[in-house]
Design a protein around this motif. Structure first.
Motif, short mmCIF file in Angstrom:
data_model
loop_
_atom_site.label_atom_id
_atom_site.label_comp_id
_atom_site.label_asym_id
_atom_site.label_seq_id
_atom_site.Cartn_x
_atom_site.Cartn_y
_atom_site.Cartn_z
N TRP A 28 0.84 -1.19 0.00
CA TRP A 28 0.00 0.00 0.00
C TRP A 28 0.88 1.24 0.00
O TRP A 28 1.89 1.29 0.69
N ILE A 29 0.45 2.25 -0.73
CA ILE A 29 1.09 3.56 -0.64
C ILE A 29 0.06 4.49 0.00
O ILE A 29 -1.06 4.62 -0.51
N SER A 30 0.42 5.05 1.13
CA SER A 30 -0.46 6.01 1.79
C SER A 30 0.07 7.41 1.56
O SER A 30 1.28 7.65 1.59
N THR A 31 -0.86 8.31 1.27
CA THR A 31 -0.54 9.71 1.03
C THR A 31 -1.61 10.56 1.72
O THR A 31 -2.68 10.07 2.07
N ILE A 32 -1.30 11.83 1.88
CA ILE A 32 -2.25 12.77 2.46
C ILE A 32 -2.57 13.82 1.40
O ILE A 32 -1.67 14.37 0.76
N GLY A 33 -3.86 14.07 1.23
CA GLY A 33 -4.31 15.09 0.31
C GLY A 33 -5.32 15.99 0.96
O GLY A 33 -5.60 15.87 2.16
N THR A 77 2.44 17.11 -1.65
CA THR A 77 3.03 17.11 -0.31
C THR A 77 4.48 16.67 -0.28
O THR A 77 5.19 16.94 0.69
N GLY A 78 4.91 15.92 -1.30
CA GLY A 78 6.27 15.42 -1.33
C GLY A 78 6.51 14.22 -0.44
O GLY A 78 7.66 13.80 -0.26
N LYS A 79 5.46 13.62 0.13
CA LYS A 79 5.63 12.50 1.07
C LYS A 79 4.73 11.32 0.73
O LYS A 79 3.64 11.48 0.19
N ALA A 80 5.20 10.12 1.08
CA ALA A 80 4.42 8.89 0.94
C ALA A 80 4.98 7.86 1.90
O ALA A 80 6.17 7.90 2.25
N THR A 81 4.13 6.94 2.31
CA THR A 81 4.56 5.81 3.13
C THR A 81 4.15 4.54 2.42
O THR A 81 3.00 4.41 2.00
N ILE A 82 5.10 3.62 2.27
CA ILE A 82 4.83 2.34 1.62
C ILE A 82 4.79 1.26 2.69
O ILE A 82 5.79 1.03 3.38
N SER A 83 3.64 0.64 2.86
CA SER A 83 3.46 -0.44 3.84
C SER A 83 3.49 -1.77 3.10
O SER A 83 2.64 -2.03 2.26
N LEU A 84 4.48 -2.62 3.42
CA LEU A 84 4.59 -3.92 2.77
C LEU A 84 3.51 -4.85 3.31
O LEU A 84 3.22 -4.85 4.49
N ALA A 85 2.93 -5.63 2.41
CA ALA A 85 1.81 -6.51 2.78
C ALA A 85 2.30 -7.94 2.99
O ALA A 85 3.20 -8.40 2.30
N ALA A 119 5.28 12.02 12.48
CA ALA A 119 4.24 13.01 12.20
C ALA A 119 4.32 13.59 10.79
O ALA A 119 3.30 13.90 10.19
N GLU A 120 5.52 13.72 10.24
CA GLU A 120 5.65 14.37 8.93
C GLU A 120 5.41 13.43 7.74
O GLU A 120 5.51 13.83 6.58
N TYR A 121 5.07 12.16 8.01
CA TYR A 121 4.80 11.18 6.96
C TYR A 121 3.38 10.63 7.12
O TYR A 121 2.88 10.54 8.24
N PRO A 122 2.76 10.22 6.01
CA PRO A 122 1.44 9.59 6.13
C PRO A 122 1.52 8.33 6.99
O PRO A 122 2.56 7.68 7.08
N SER A 123 0.41 8.00 7.63
CA SER A 123 0.34 6.81 8.48
C SER A 123 0.62 5.55 7.67
O SER A 123 0.40 5.51 6.46
N MET A 124 1.07 4.51 8.37
CA MET A 124 1.29 3.21 7.75
C MET A 124 0.16 2.27 8.16
O MET A 124 -0.58 2.55 9.11
N VAL A 125 0.03 1.16 7.45
CA VAL A 125 -0.94 0.14 7.83
C VAL A 125 -0.48 -0.42 9.17
O VAL A 125 0.68 -0.82 9.33
N ALA A 126 -1.37 -0.42 10.15
CA ALA A 126 -0.99 -0.70 11.54
C ALA A 126 -0.31 -2.04 11.74
O ALA A 126 0.64 -2.15 12.51
N ALA A 130 6.67 -4.09 7.93
CA ALA A 130 7.71 -3.18 7.44
C ALA A 130 7.06 -2.07 6.65
O ALA A 130 6.00 -2.26 6.03
N ALA A 131 7.70 -0.91 6.68
CA ALA A 131 7.21 0.23 5.91
C ALA A 131 8.40 1.10 5.52
O ALA A 131 9.44 1.10 6.19
N LEU A 132 8.23 1.81 4.42
CA LEU A 132 9.23 2.74 3.93
C LEU A 132 8.63 4.14 3.98
O LEU A 132 7.60 4.39 3.35
N LEU A 133 9.24 5.03 4.74
CA LEU A 133 8.77 6.41 4.83
C LEU A 133 9.58 7.21 3.82
O LEU A 133 10.81 7.28 3.92
#
Length: 191
Positions: A28-33, A77-85, A119-126, A130-133
């Motif tokens: 998943w890629i999480s972003t804030i808009g 925003t220039g930011k994304a969080t990648i949550s590995l499934a 705080a400066e990155y979108p949330s990850m899948v709880a 593993a996740a990449l900020l």
């Protein structure tokens, strides 16, 4: 048999590529808009550089012809969080792939719990292990294609304590994509 992609429609080329080049990681890629949190699954991504640490993600065009919500938010925003499934996520990945209106949170709609790591990155899948900020490193348009290619710089790695050791060896059981199916419990072999 030799087949030229130029003789095929785009959906057929996609099907052939996704059934040939596998397993592809899916995450998943999480972003804030403007509308809040966006969470979308992607399997067209891959590591491309260790210095700087970057992954490449390929974003197709939105059904309305514009940018998909994820890449639109990343540009803004220039930011994304990648949550590995991993295996327990297969159904949630599939459900969150549905096209939602801009501003509708896939996480809320699909009952996917999220958690903030920084705080400066979108949330990850709880419950991701593993996740990449990431921050936006570079964008390029693929010539003669509706695809937008983003290079995301990994600013921080997140791991559950039990999947990384003191020597930074990582042991994950991520699921992958094989065509429309998912790959779970791939057999590892050491050579």
């Amino acid at each position: 048999m030799l087949i030229s992609p130029e003789t095929l429609d785009t959906n057929t080329v996609y099907k052939m590529m996704s059934n040939t080049i596998f397993p592809r990681p899916i995450a998943w890629i999480s972003t804030i808009g403007v509308g809040g949190l966006n969470l979308a699954p992607y399997s067209y991504f891959i590591p491309v550089s260790s210095n700087p640490p970057c992954v490449m993600v390929s974003f197709g065009a939105h059904e309305n012809g514009g940018l998909k919500d994820s890449i639109r938010n990343i540009i803004e925003t220039g930011k994304a969080t990648i949550s590995l499934a991993h295996d327990v996520h297969a159904e949630s990945i599939e459900n969150s792939a549905e096209a939602f209106e801009y501003g509708v949170s896939e996480a809320e709609q699909c009952g996917i719990e999220m958690r903030e790591v920084m705080a400066e990155y979108p949330s990850m899948v709880a419950d991701a292990r593993a996740a990449l900020l990431c921050s936006l490193h570079q964008i390029t348009e693929l010539k003669d294609s509706p695809m937008t290619i983003a290079f995301l710089r990994i600013d921080h790695f997140y791991y559950d304590d039990d999947v990384i050791d003191e020597r930074h060896n990582v042991k994950l059981e991520n699921i992958g994509r094989v065509g429309r199916d998912y790959l779970v419990d791939a057999k590892r072999i050491k050579v």
